[in-house]
Design a protein around this motif. Structure first.
Motif, short mmCIF file in Angstrom:
data_model
loop_
_atom_site.label_atom_id
_atom_site.label_comp_id
_atom_site.label_asym_id
_atom_site.label_seq_id
_atom_site.Cartn_x
_atom_site.Cartn_y
_atom_site.Cartn_z
N LEU A 289 96.68 38.03 9.02
CA LEU A 289 95.68 37.43 9.89
C LEU A 289 94.44 38.32 9.96
CD1 LEU A 289 94.98 35.23 12.06
CD2 LEU A 289 95.95 36.82 13.74
N ILE A 290 93.27 37.69 9.80
CA ILE A 290 92.00 38.42 9.82
C ILE A 290 91.25 38.04 11.08
CG2 ILE A 290 89.80 38.80 8.65
CD1 ILE A 290 91.18 38.01 6.03
N ALA A 291 90.88 39.03 11.88
CA ALA A 291 90.07 38.80 13.07
C ALA A 291 88.60 38.98 12.68
CB ALA A 291 90.44 39.78 14.18
N VAL A 292 87.79 37.99 13.00
CA VAL A 292 86.37 38.00 12.63
C VAL A 292 85.54 38.06 13.90
CG1 VAL A 292 84.51 36.74 11.48
CG2 VAL A 292 86.83 36.64 10.56
N ARG B 6 83.48 30.85 7.82
CA ARG B 6 83.52 29.62 7.03
C ARG B 6 84.06 29.88 5.63
NH1 ARG B 6 78.99 28.63 10.29
NH2 ARG B 6 77.52 29.59 8.83
N ARG B 7 83.71 31.00 5.06
CA ARG B 7 84.22 31.32 3.71
C ARG B 7 85.72 31.60 3.74
NH1 ARG B 7 79.06 31.75 3.86
NH2 ARG B 7 77.73 31.90 1.99
N LEU B 8 86.19 32.27 4.76
CA LEU B 8 87.62 32.54 4.87
C LEU B 8 88.39 31.24 5.12
CD1 LEU B 8 87.67 35.82 6.99
CD2 LEU B 8 87.79 35.57 4.50
N SER B 9 87.81 30.35 5.90
CA SER B 9 88.46 29.06 6.14
C SER B 9 88.58 28.29 4.84
CB SER B 9 87.65 28.26 7.17
OG SER B 9 88.21 26.97 7.35
N GLY B 10 87.53 28.33 4.02
CA GLY B 10 87.57 27.65 2.74
C GLY B 10 88.57 28.25 1.78
N ALA B 11 88.95 29.50 2.02
CA ALA B 11 89.93 30.17 1.17
C ALA B 11 91.35 29.97 1.68
CB ALA B 11 89.61 31.66 1.08
N ASP B 12 91.50 29.18 2.75
CA ASP B 12 92.82 28.86 3.30
C ASP B 12 93.56 30.11 3.76
OD1 ASP B 12 94.80 27.08 4.09
OD2 ASP B 12 95.89 27.27 2.19
N VAL B 13 92.87 30.92 4.56
CA VAL B 13 93.49 32.12 5.13
C VAL B 13 93.42 32.01 6.64
CG1 VAL B 13 91.32 33.40 5.08
CG2 VAL B 13 93.47 34.65 5.13
N GLU C 55 84.49 25.44 14.87
CA GLU C 55 85.82 24.87 14.70
C GLU C 55 86.10 24.73 13.22
OE1 GLU C 55 86.31 21.30 16.91
OE2 GLU C 55 85.69 22.19 18.82
N LEU C 56 87.05 25.53 12.72
CA LEU C 56 87.31 25.60 11.28
C LEU C 56 88.80 25.48 11.01
CD1 LEU C 56 84.99 28.66 10.52
CD2 LEU C 56 84.51 26.28 9.96
N PRO C 57 89.18 24.86 9.90
CA PRO C 57 90.60 24.79 9.53
C PRO C 57 91.17 26.20 9.37
CG PRO C 57 89.31 23.28 8.20
CD PRO C 57 88.32 24.12 8.95
N GLY C 58 92.33 26.42 9.94
CA GLY C 58 93.00 27.70 9.80
C GLY C 58 92.47 28.79 10.70
N ALA C 59 91.49 28.45 11.56
CA ALA C 59 90.88 29.45 12.43
C ALA C 59 91.23 29.15 13.88
CB ALA C 59 89.38 29.48 12.25
N GLN C 60 91.60 30.17 14.61
CA GLN C 60 91.90 30.01 16.02
C GLN C 60 90.91 30.83 16.84
OE1 GLN C 60 95.38 33.09 16.92
NE2 GLN C 60 95.99 31.68 15.28
N ALA D 256 83.61 38.40 2.32
CA ALA D 256 84.79 37.57 2.11
C ALA D 256 85.62 38.07 0.93
CB ALA D 256 84.38 36.12 1.89
N ALA D 257 84.93 38.50 -0.13
CA ALA D 257 85.66 39.02 -1.30
C ALA D 257 86.47 40.25 -0.93
CB ALA D 257 84.67 39.35 -2.41
N VAL D 258 85.90 41.12 -0.12
CA VAL D 258 86.60 42.33 0.31
C VAL D 258 87.76 41.97 1.23
CG1 VAL D 258 86.39 44.44 1.68
CG2 VAL D 258 84.62 43.86 0.02
N LEU D 259 87.52 41.09 2.19
CA LEU D 259 88.55 40.73 3.16
C LEU D 259 89.74 40.04 2.51
CD1 LEU D 259 86.16 39.45 5.95
CD2 LEU D 259 87.67 41.43 6.15
N LEU D 260 89.49 39.25 1.49
CA LEU D 260 90.57 38.50 0.85
C LEU D 260 91.36 39.32 -0.16
CD1 LEU D 260 88.67 35.13 0.34
CD2 LEU D 260 90.62 35.54 1.87
N ASP D 261 90.89 40.52 -0.46
CA ASP D 261 91.58 41.40 -1.40
C ASP D 261 92.25 42.52 -0.61
OD1 ASP D 261 92.47 43.10 -3.34
OD2 ASP D 261 90.54 43.33 -4.36
#
Length: 296
Positions: free
Chosen positions: A4-7, A20-27, A41-46, A177-182
């Motif tokens: 889980l990533i806190a933004v 928005r980029r992390l939501s698009g990456a399904d994380v 309000e984004l998919p996968g985001a709380q 986003a590239a750094v966070l997803l790696d």
């Protein structure tokens, strides 16, 4: 998949784009802000509970369960470093193992740009905590250049003939986003300078602004004294005006001139230049359209 990533700053121009980029990456993400009603309000985001950097317990509750924290720097203030340190402590107390912090190019204890000193002190504190970390040192924002140009068509300040490798918010978000997803530790303890593809003078920026807007835009060089005097009517506190003025002075002495390949290396696409940015974001210079058109 990363934990889980806190933004933080998710209702802002950098944090919102990253969310928005992390939501698009399904994380899975936790969006942190002082006002949850402003969070996207984004998919996968709380959304988190309301939290500010200076409120340790609220930050700890907001971040609890996250493995990575994307920490957007707080709004400039005399107590900004303390707020950052409180947020870092809260994150570590909540179990965060990695912090990706949005810093500024040339961050140093004696940086000309006074706000860049805050970033250096924050970086040093994060390092001292022993947590995994990556620092994204942004250059000046491309969006700031038309914003700093007055309705009279004058971009004024003590920037001399110095050059600035300004960068777009979108490129910053793509790189973040590239750094966070790696989560492979490839970015641990790495500092990335995020810049545009070229460095240009403020006079060149004014010329490009004029060509895009069709107005006569010019750069007016000010002395330090003139810069303080021309900003005296804004009603800002002395520390804030000093930050504004020293941002130009940092350009003048070359502290924002270096061009990095970090954006294309992290994102796989070229960094955006000023002309393309202006063409894509006309709302950012619409305030300049009320003046006289260019003579040519």
């Amino acid at each position: 998949m990363p934990p889980l990533i806190a933004v933080t700053g998710a209702s802002g121009r950098v944090g919102g784009r990253v969310a928005r980029r992390l939501s698009g990456a399904d994380v899975a993400t936790r969006l942190v802000g002082r006002d949850p009603t402003r969070l996207p309000e984004l998919p996968g985001a709380q959304p988190s509970r309301p939290a500010t950097y200076g409120d340790s317990e609220a930050m700890r509750r907001a971040i609890d369960g996250a493995g990575t924290l994307f920490l957007v720097s707080a709004h400039e203030s005399p107590g900004r470093v303390k707020e950052h340190c409180t947020a870092v402590d809260a994150a570590i107390a909540a179990g965060v193992e990695r912090i990706v912090y949005v810093s500024f190019v040339g961050a140093a204890p004696d940086a000309t740009f006074t706000f860049a000193r805050d970033h250096w002190h924050t970086e040093q504190y994060i390092r001292s905590c022993g947590v995994r970390h990556t620092f994204l040192r942004d250059n000046f924002y491309l969006a700031a250049l038309p914003a700093m140009t007055g309705k009279d068509g004058v971009l004024r300040g003590p920037g001399g003939q110095g050059r600035v490798a300004a960068v777009s918010h979108d490129d910053i978000a793509d790189a973040a986003a590239a750094v966070l997803l790696d989560d492979t530790r490839a970015h641990d303890r790495v500092v990335y300078d995020l810049t545009g593809p070229t460095a240009f003078s403020l006079a060149e920026a004014a010329r490009i602004l004029g060509e895009v807007t069709g107005r006569d835009i010019r750069y007016q060089l000010e002395s330090r004294e003139q810069a303080y005097a021309s900003r005296a009517g804004y009603g800002a506190e002395e520390w804030e005006v000093r930050g504004w003025v020293t941002s130009y002075e940092a350009i003048a002495v070359g502290e924002m001139a270096a061009v990095s390949d970090a954006v294309p290396r992290l994102t796989g696409h070229p960094a955006q230049g000023l002309r393309d940015y202006l063409a894509e974001h006309p709302s950012g210079w619409r305030h300049l359209l009320n003046g006289a058109p260019r003579a040519d």
